[in-house]
Design an enzyme around this catalytic site. Structure first.
Site, PDB file in Angstrom:
ATOM      1  N   ARG A 160       0.876  -1.168   0.000  1.00  0.00           N
ATOM      2  CA  ARG A 160       0.000   0.000   0.000  1.00  0.00           C
ATOM      3  C   ARG A 160       0.917   1.223   0.000  1.00  0.00           C
ATOM      4  O   ARG A 160       1.980   1.190   0.632  1.00  0.00           O
ATOM      5  CB  ARG A 160      -0.863   0.024   1.254  1.00  0.00           C
ATOM      6  CG  ARG A 160      -1.840   1.194   1.262  1.00  0.00           C
ATOM      7  CD  ARG A 160      -2.528   1.397   2.610  1.00  0.00           C
ATOM      8  NE  ARG A 160      -3.497   2.479   2.504  1.00  0.00           N
ATOM      9  CZ  ARG A 160      -4.034   3.110   3.530  1.00  0.00           C
ATOM     10  NH1 ARG A 160      -3.717   2.743   4.767  1.00  0.00           N
ATOM     11  NH2 ARG A 160      -4.889   4.093   3.347  1.00  0.00           N
ATOM     12  N   HIS A 161       0.506   2.268  -0.693  1.00  0.00           N
ATOM     13  CA  HIS A 161       1.297   3.507  -0.694  1.00  0.00           C
ATOM     14  C   HIS A 161       1.545   3.998   0.741  1.00  0.00           C
ATOM     15  O   HIS A 161       0.849   3.602   1.678  1.00  0.00           O
ATOM     16  CB  HIS A 161       0.550   4.588  -1.485  1.00  0.00           C
ATOM     17  CG  HIS A 161      -0.825   4.830  -0.939  1.00  0.00           C
ATOM     18  ND1 HIS A 161      -1.049   5.553   0.208  1.00  0.00           N
ATOM     19  CD2 HIS A 161      -2.032   4.369  -1.343  1.00  0.00           C
ATOM     20  CE1 HIS A 161      -2.339   5.552   0.473  1.00  0.00           C
ATOM     21  NE2 HIS A 161      -2.967   4.832  -0.444  1.00  0.00           N
TER      22      HIS A 161
END
Ligand SMILES: *[C@@H]1O[C@H](CO)[C@@H](O)[C@H](O)[C@H]1NC(C)=O
Ligand SMILES: *[C@@H]1O[C@H](CO)[C@@H](O)[C@H](O)[C@H]1NC(C)=O
Ligand SMILES: *[C@@H]1O[C@H](CO)[C@@H](O)[C@H](O)[C@H]1NC(C)=O
Ligand SMILES: *[C@@H]1O[C@H](CO)[C@@H](O)[C@H](O)[C@H]1NC(C)=O
Length: 458
Positions: free
Chosen positions: A73-74
């Site tokens: 995930r960013h």
């Protein structure tokens, strides 16, 4: 390549069922807006630390990692435009109040004095902290798997098309060091939304869940329910506002702001003072309910739409096994893909992780107090699911030659079929045989011909 023993450098708290040590206050209830440090508290002291080491996570035989596949995930991001707009409205409402009313309400006065610094143009972009999240993650992964990262010039890097993901990919790459390739060119980031944003491409999901108000009936019911009502009344009273002027969405935005200020600026903002720990638990449940019905076990299509990514992971693992068996060099030893919480949550549900015996519902808040499905523990910012395929020597049976480990947020996961942190590749494939053979994205995602919008038919 000489077989290397795998260093036993995994965290002692690898049993994901254990609640993480709360880093004080409300921060363990921030759901999808949680800092990565919430699941790995040792990083507060030293962001490059690999955490407490543990005996017993050693592999049974001398094993060499052949491939690492990470779905990320960013990192920490700014609020979205919608959230910033709602926060602006709430803040403006507090500023408009007569001075006399404000004087009676210290909390409201603090908030009126708070500087509204978010601009709509920040719209969900990666924050400077998000870059650091990714750089540090890259460096820790490289330290855990030095042999694999020695060939980091062969890293395959893919991303969702969202700016925050591309920026995260760039920061990850930077974390690995300056010149990655022999020619001095930077490794390119491939945009692949059909893998990283499969949910957008799944017509059935979009029509029946994403754009179907009725699909979120449990979320909406909880917003109107007794637990939220109590939170609303407390917040209204702290702000000296009539409770009719508040609603669940505004209160949620105030709580989100508390979480954003901590994640982005590392400060405890005055917005946090509006909430007790009990309130935070209720708001965490609201966040988890939404994740559950929109991305988790609530509807089968949520997780089935991720089978395209699941199968892609296994296709690449298969290829590595083939290459290894025919003594060829491994073509892709490192694959890193950057997506969203919405990428990881369905994938983990597809694999059966964090499943509670009962569904999360508007009316079982108390019964779900000790639920497994806690988004903040599963998909904080920079969340990462890592598959590592090993080749092992001196094994008793041929199938033990290829083994797999999975790590979520750098902690070994227990496989469901064996309750162990390592599995032969053959056993893992066998356990997920049905998904590998019978889940076809195109068919799963096709809209049914008949018009169904009723939730119980989903
Ligand atoms: C995305 O990945 C899938 C699976 O590997 C592949 O079939 C597809 O061609 C890729 N799309 C792009 C745009 O690279
Ligand atoms: C965040 O704030 C805490 C407490 O003020 C401090 O100890 C810590 O070093 C800060 N972390 C960073 C990354 O600045
Ligand atoms: C799974 O393993 C853990 C420790 O490795 C043990 O505590 C637990 O009881 C096991 N659970 C089952 C269902 O066997
Ligand atoms: C499906 O039915 C609902 C209500 O029964 C209606 O509002 C909607 O327009 C219909 N959709 C289609 C595609 O026919």
């Amino acid at each position: 390549m000489a077989p290397r023993r795998i260093a036993a450098s995994f965290s002692a708290a690898f049993l994901l069922l254990l609640p993480a040590v709360a880093s004080g206050g409300l921060s363990s209830y921030f759901g999808t807006k949680s800092r990565y440090e919430e699941v790995n508290p040792h990083l507060v002291q030293d962001p490059l630390s690999l955490g407490p080491t543990v005996a017993g996570s050693r592999l049974p035989a001398p094993c060499t990692p052949l491939q690492l596949r990470a779905v990320l995930r960013h990192g920490t991001r700014y609020p979205t435009t919608g959230q910033i707009r709602r926060l602006g409205e709430l803040h403006a409402r507090l500023l408009r109040r007569p001075a006399a009313a404000a004087a009676a309400c210290p909390a409201a006065a603090d908030l009126a004095a708070w500087q509204m610094w978010y601009e709509e143009s920040l719209d969900g972009r990666l924050a400077p902290q998000g870059r650091r999240d990714m750089e540090h993650l890259a460096r820790r992964l490289a330290a855990r798997f030095p042999a694999l990262f020695a060939s980091r010039h062969r890293l395959v890097l893919a991303s969702s098309s969202k700016h925050r993901c591309l920026q995260s990919g760039d920061a990850f790459r930077r974390g690995l060091g300056p010149s990655l390739s022999l020619s001095g060119h930077e490794i390119e980031i491939e945009v692949n939304d059909s893998l990283m944003r499969f949910f957008d491409h799944c017509a059935k999901f979009v029509a029946l869940v994403e754009e179907n108000e009725a699909a979120m009936c449990q979320v909406n019911a909880f917003k109107e329910g007794p637990e939220m009502k109590e939170v609303l009344e407390k917040v209204a009273s702290a702000l000296c506002l009539p409770v009719e002027e508040l609603n669940a969405d505004l209160v949620q935005v105030a709580f989100l702001t508390c979480s954003y200020e901590l994640a982005i600026k590392n400060v405890t903002s005055p917005w946090c003072l509006l909430f007790s720990e009990e309130d935070a638990k209720v708001l965490e449940y609201l966040n988890d309910l939404k994740q559950y019905w929109k991305r988790g076990y609530g509807y089968d299509i949520n997780s089935r739409s991720s089978c395209i990514l699941f199968q892609d992971i296994f296709q690449h693992l298969d290829k590595v096994v083939e290459e290894s068996k025919s003594s060829k060099p491994i073509s892709s030893p490192l694959i890193v893909q950057v997506g969203h919480a919405e990428t990881l949550q369905p994938l983990l549900a597809l694999m059966g992780f964090f499943r509670d015996a009962e569904p999360l519902k508007a009316n079982n808040y108390i019964r779900q107090m000790h639920r497994k499905f806690r988004s903040g523990q599963i998909v904080p910012y920079a969340a990462n699911l890592v598959f590592v395929l090993y080749h092992c020597d001196q094994v008793k049976t041929p199938k033990e030659e290829y083994q797999v480990q999975m790590l979520l947020n750098e902690k070994l996961m227990l496989f469901h079929h064996s309750n162990e942190t390592i599995s032969t590749y053959a056993d893992l494939k066998d356990y997920y045989k049905d998904i590998l053979e019978n889940c076809h994205f195109k068919e799963e995602c096709e809209l049914p011909k008949v018009n169904i919008t009723a939730v119980d038919e989903l």
